[in-house]
Design a protein around this motif. Structure first.
Motif, PDB file in Angstrom:
ATOM      1  N   UNK A 121      43.306 125.827 -17.191  1.00 21.45           N
ATOM      2  CA  UNK A 121      43.858 124.940 -18.152  1.00 21.45           C
ATOM      3  C   UNK A 121      42.661 123.920 -19.360  1.00 21.45           C
ATOM      4  N   UNK A 122      41.735 124.515 -18.828  1.00 15.90           N
ATOM      5  CA  UNK A 122      40.372 123.204 -19.014  1.00 15.90           C
ATOM      6  C   UNK A 122      40.481 122.754 -20.846  1.00 15.90           C
ATOM      7  N   UNK A 123      40.731 124.229 -21.733  1.00 11.91           N
ATOM      8  CA  UNK A 123      40.615 123.781 -23.115  1.00 11.91           C
ATOM      9  C   UNK A 123      41.659 123.339 -23.459  1.00 11.91           C
ATOM     10  N   UNK A 124      42.737 123.327 -22.694  1.00 12.34           N
ATOM     11  CA  UNK A 124      44.055 122.408 -22.805  1.00 12.34           C
ATOM     12  C   UNK A 124      44.074 121.074 -23.071  1.00 12.34           C
ATOM     13  N   UNK A 125      43.074 121.256 -21.474  1.00  8.93           N
ATOM     14  CA  UNK A 125      42.805 119.644 -21.084  1.00  8.93           C
ATOM     15  C   UNK A 125      42.061 118.632 -22.185  1.00  8.93           C
ATOM     16  N   UNK A 126      40.841 119.812 -22.164  1.00  8.91           N
ATOM     17  CA  UNK A 126      39.958 118.985 -23.160  1.00  8.91           C
ATOM     18  C   UNK A 126      40.382 118.685 -24.357  1.00  8.91           C
ATOM     19  N   UNK A 127      41.277 119.422 -25.125  1.00  8.09           N
ATOM     20  CA  UNK A 127      42.507 119.045 -26.607  1.00  8.09           C
ATOM     21  C   UNK A 127      42.718 118.459 -26.532  1.00  8.09           C
ATOM     22  N   UNK A 128      43.663 117.666 -25.416  1.00  2.55           N
ATOM     23  CA  UNK A 128      44.959 116.407 -24.989  1.00  2.55           C
ATOM     24  C   UNK A 128      43.998 115.568 -25.428  1.00  2.55           C
ATOM     25  N   UNK A 135      47.877 107.659 -22.040  1.00  6.22           N
ATOM     26  CA  UNK A 135      47.367 107.899 -21.203  1.00  6.22           C
ATOM     27  C   UNK A 135      46.931 106.790 -20.176  1.00  6.22           C
ATOM     28  N   UNK A 136      47.808 106.676 -18.767  1.00  5.93           N
ATOM     29  CA  UNK A 136      46.608 105.911 -18.145  1.00  5.93           C
ATOM     30  C   UNK A 136      45.484 106.661 -17.051  1.00  5.93           C
ATOM     31  N   UNK A 137      44.774 105.990 -16.738  1.00  2.00           N
ATOM     32  CA  UNK A 137      43.367 106.318 -15.730  1.00  2.00           C
ATOM     33  C   UNK A 137      44.520 107.103 -14.184  1.00  2.00           C
ATOM     34  N   UNK A 138      46.039 106.732 -13.877  1.00  5.32           N
ATOM     35  CA  UNK A 138      46.424 107.339 -13.230  1.00  5.32           C
ATOM     36  C   UNK A 138      46.782 108.600 -13.466  1.00  5.32           C
ATOM     37  N   UNK A 184      45.918 114.674 -13.411  1.00  4.31           N
ATOM     38  CA  UNK A 184      45.545 115.470 -15.131  1.00  4.31           C
ATOM     39  C   UNK A 184      43.709 115.900 -14.098  1.00  4.31           C
ATOM     40  N   UNK A 185      42.876 116.005 -14.173  1.00  2.30           N
ATOM     41  CA  UNK A 185      41.480 115.995 -13.749  1.00  2.30           C
ATOM     42  C   UNK A 185      41.118 116.712 -12.820  1.00  2.30           C
TER      43      UNK A 185
END
Length: 197
Positions: A87-94, A99-102, A107-108
């Protein structure tokens, strides 16, 4: 006897030259190719190039035919695999500003683990230099600038002595999935997902 030489030539050219591999695959699959009478005679007589290998052209497309281009880029195949499995593209495009650091950290962790698995399987990435970072290294004159980037007070042609700051990375094999879609979806990284009620 000339055919034995041709077979060896075809094997190694197919292994190391993608253009020749495509031509040979076309011939193998019965593609409509024509060899000029002159080239046929050269191949029949076993004529060789200056390297002791048969003439380069095995089969040429008919005059006026446009050579086939790959329908899809390998870069898209790699992105598709990273999206499908990590889900790399989803993560990068989000957008993550809210969002909080936590939340980002959680997710990371998954994206990192799954992306690493995809890259390992498809590309087997390894360090370019096996020595520990901060190791003292000697760089010879005439070094390969594609493999080593100098920083700091480097001048002249070398040799140089310095400290390894980053080991670099290299791909040790490529095993991308084979795409079987049509031309209309050649640039699709991930299809739209529609749930039917």
């Amino acid at each position: 006897m000339a055919r034995i030489g041709l077979a060896f030539w075809a094997f190694f050219k197919t292994l190391f030259n993608s253009e020749v591999a495509v031509r040979i695959a076309d011939v193998r699959q019965g593609a409509d190719v024509a060899v000029s009478a002159e080239k046929s005679a050269v191949l029949r007589e076993g004529a060789h190039s200056h390297e002791g290998l048969p003439a380069r052209e095995l089969a040429l497309p008919r005059e006026g035919a446009t050579p086939q281009k790959p329908a899809r880029s390998d870069a898209i195949d790699l992105l598709a695999a990273l999206q499908r499995e990590a889900r790399l593209v989803d993560f990068i495009k989000e957008p993550i500003a809210s969002y909080t650091d936590a939340q980002i950290g959680a997710a990371v962790r998954d994206v990192h683990r799954d992306s690493a698995a995809v890259l390992e399987r498809l590309l087997a990435i390894r360090p370019l230099d096996e020595r520990d970072e901060s190791a003292s290294v000697e760089i010879p004159a005439g070094y390969d600038a594609g493999k080593i980037r100098l920083s700091g007070a480097a001048s002249g042609n070398g040799p140089f002595r310095g400290t390894l700051r980053h080991a670099g990375w290299q791909v040790t094999h490529i095993q991308l999935p084979q795409w079987t879609g049509n031309a209309a979806s050649a640039n699709v990284i991930a299809p739209a997902d529609v749930e039917i009620a």
